[in-house]
Motif scaffolding. Structure first.
Motif, mmCIF file in Angstrom:
data_model
loop_
_atom_site.group_PDB
_atom_site.id
_atom_site.type_symbol
_atom_site.label_atom_id
_atom_site.label_comp_id
_atom_site.label_asym_id
_atom_site.label_seq_id
_atom_site.Cartn_x
_atom_site.Cartn_y
_atom_site.Cartn_z
ATOM 1 N N VAL A 24 37.735 40.249 52.638
ATOM 2 C CA VAL A 24 37.900 38.797 52.623
ATOM 3 C C VAL A 24 38.238 38.320 51.213
ATOM 4 N N VAL A 25 39.264 37.492 51.174
ATOM 5 C CA VAL A 25 39.685 36.871 49.913
ATOM 6 C C VAL A 25 39.705 35.370 50.129
ATOM 7 N N LYS A 26 39.255 34.643 49.120
ATOM 8 C CA LYS A 26 39.375 33.186 49.176
ATOM 9 C C LYS A 26 39.836 32.691 47.816
ATOM 10 N N ASP A 27 40.946 31.988 47.839
ATOM 11 C CA ASP A 27 41.482 31.358 46.634
ATOM 12 C C ASP A 27 41.422 29.854 46.817
ATOM 13 N N PHE A 28 40.983 29.162 45.790
ATOM 14 C CA PHE A 28 41.021 27.702 45.775
ATOM 15 C C PHE A 28 41.955 27.284 44.652
ATOM 16 N N GLN A 29 43.093 26.727 45.010
ATOM 17 C CA GLN A 29 44.067 26.218 44.051
ATOM 18 C C GLN A 29 44.326 27.233 42.942
ATOM 19 N N GLY A 30 44.664 28.462 43.363
ATOM 20 C CA GLY A 30 45.025 29.518 42.436
ATOM 21 C C GLY A 30 43.856 30.236 41.798
ATOM 22 N N ARG A 31 42.656 29.777 42.059
ATOM 23 C CA ARG A 31 41.480 30.421 41.458
ATOM 24 C C ARG A 31 40.781 31.244 42.530
ATOM 25 N N ARG A 32 40.613 32.542 42.237
ATOM 26 C CA ARG A 32 40.005 33.425 43.233
ATOM 27 C C ARG A 32 38.490 33.297 43.148
#
Lengths: 259, 254
Positions: A24-32
């Motif tokens: 699972v990967v989660k990025d918020f506005q380019g920030r991992r």
């Protein structure tokens, strides 16, 4: 039907682990914030997630509940893909957290009734009586949410999470607002019902004592990754620490680059 | 979700009062204005047109507000995350709010209509055959606006809650509630024609003044309603996905 009046799971689902997070990967506005997180929680295990603030614990729980969508990777609860069918995946789960509140204008009994409906509990009155006795909240059932103290609200929200006899329980800092005496009672209760009902619990906490007493297994999360996965004793040995607090401080220092 | 709204209303006298409080103030104010003008003008339909407009407009305004308020109350309580972490689908949340808004609006409008009849001698039944289709079109537009507000509040949080009180009011001048469309400035008339409720009020005025039913106007209003409802549902679906991608359900105020 099972003995609670719910449709029995087909054989394939009955063998599925309680929780599976796969790459699972989660990025918020380019920030991992979650970086290729993978773990499996077998049925009946009490698993704690520890980690510093901003490590990704709450984001992980929220992805498990379908509140936040992962950027990539897959998540399943009891064999059901959370992204594909969130509603079906959550039917046999419960959730409470320190940052949610009771509706002010509902009585406790009414709140529990509503959640019995949402979780399709076949006999709400029995379920409400059972959970009220379990958590010793019979005296609150006919009180409005706004009339309860913070600690009382926390207990009622735990009742809400348990009223449907979930198979998987998600707890995000559940005892943060409880006094020590009440926190001990809740910890012991969680351990007992996990053992009696083979209930899977995923709990996040900053309380090391709580984690050591309740959890079978600890996932140490930092920087969106699992940096350690062991029992409390295993972690102490791995980090050469006397207690979990020392483990925590060593891992947190490592993440912050502090010697 | 209907059950939740019913319980909240049971324990909140203000929620019961507000069904009538503002509409009654509006009706009393416009009733007096209408009576004053009726003595001094030869406006066909006179008092009936103004009071009928107030009662009918309240259906739309109240519906939009009810749909927005049910979500806002869960957000103000900081209990909305409990709902979203349950098996509840967004569609179930909305349908529950729509059903309960229908009940409250029917109840509120009925009480309002009785008050207007008793106080000013105007019966909403005087709009005749246009009453039921008008009511449904007004409800539909109120729901469409309510869905747009829910989507905006979901996406932008409680900062957007001002829309719950004001969106319908922003539209009201162009909705030709108290005056015909052709009395509006030329540039505003196409906008008015694109609002479903302006067709309702044109039809109501024509019936009260001349007894003719403008079925074409009502059909146009109904067709536009479908467009707004579909658009509202689509926007809400997009907003819901957006907040889940951005992790906004986790933020304070939810």
């Amino acid at each position: 039907m099972d003995n609670l009046g719910r449709m029995a799971l087909p054989p394939a689902d009955a063998a599925a682990p309680a929780i599976v997070a796969d790459d699972v990967v989660k990025d918020f506005q380019g920030r991992r914030v979650i970086d290729h997180l993978s773990f499996t929680v077998p049925r009946g295990q009490v698993c704690a997630m520890l980690g510093p603030n901003g490590a990704g614990k709450t984001t992980t729980i929220h992805m498990l509940l379908g509140l936040t969508l992962p950027t990539s990777g897959s998540i399943s609860i009891l064999g059901t893909d959370v992204v594909a069918d969130r509603s079906a995946a959550l039917t046999r789960t419960g959730f409470t957290a320190s940052y949610v509140s009771l509706p002010w204008r509902l009585k406790v009994r009414e709140l529990l009734k509503i959640y019995c409906e949402l979780y399709e509990v076949p006999d709400p009155d029995t379920a409400i009586s059972e959970v009220a006795a379990l958590l010793d909240i019979e005296q609150f059932l006919d009180r409005l949410g706004q009339g309860l103290s913070t600690g009382q609200q926390t207990i009622v929200l735990l009742a809400k999470a348990l009223v449907n006899r979930p198979e998987v329980l998600f707890l995000d800092e559940p005892t943060a607002s409880l006094d020590p005496e009440r926190a001990v009672v809740v910890r012991e209760l969680l351990r007992r019902i996990a053992d009696e009902r083979a209930m899977t619990i995923l709990i996040t906490s900053h309380n090391m004592v709580e984690v050591e007493k309740v959890a079978d297994r600890i996932l140490f999360v930092a920087g969106g990754r699992i940096v350690a996965d062991a029992t409390a004793e295993g972690l102490r040995n791995q980090f050469g620490a006397e207690d979990l607090e020392e483990v925590y401080l060593k891992v947190a220092a490592g993440e912050l680059g502090i010697q | 979700m209907v059950l939740q709204q019913a319980y909240v209303m049971k324990h909140s006298p203000l929620r019961i009062m507000e069904m009538l409080y503002w509409p009654l103030i509006e009706v009393v104010l416009w009733g007096f204005i209408a009576s004053y003008l009726d003595d001094r003008t030869n406006l066909p339909g006179g008092v009936a047109i103004l009071l009928g407009a107030v009662v009918l407009w309240d259906v739309c305004f109240r519906t939009q507000q009810e749909l927005a308020m049910s979500q806002l109350m869960d957000m103000w309580d900081r209990s909305i995350l409990n709902l979203y972490a349950s098996p509840m689908r967004q569609s179930e949340y909305v349908v529950g709010a729509i059903v309960f808004s229908f009940v409250r609006v029917v109840l509120g409008t009925t009480l309002l209509a009785v008050f207007v009849a008793a106080s000013f001698g105007f019966s909403i039944l005087d709009v005749g055959a246009t009453l039921v289709p008008s009511f449904l079109i007004l409800l539909g537009f109120g729901w469409g606006l309510g869905l747009l507000i829910r989507a905006t509040v979901l996406r932008f949080g409680s900062n957007a809650e001002v829309l719950a009180w004001s969106l319908a009011l922003l539209i009201q001048p162009a909705a030709a509630v108290f005056y015909p469309v052709d009395s509006l400035p030329g540039w505003l008339q196409p906008i008015s024609h694109a609002i479903p409720v302006s067709h309702v009020f044109e039809a109501a005025r024509e019936f009260l003044a001349h007894g003719r039913v403008l079925w074409g106007e009502l059909a146009t209003g109904a067709a536009l309603d479908v467009v707004y409802l579909v658009a509202g549902a689509l926007v809400l679906g997009i907003a819901y996905k957006s907040v889940r991608v951005r992790g906004l359900l986790s933020r304070p105020g939810y």
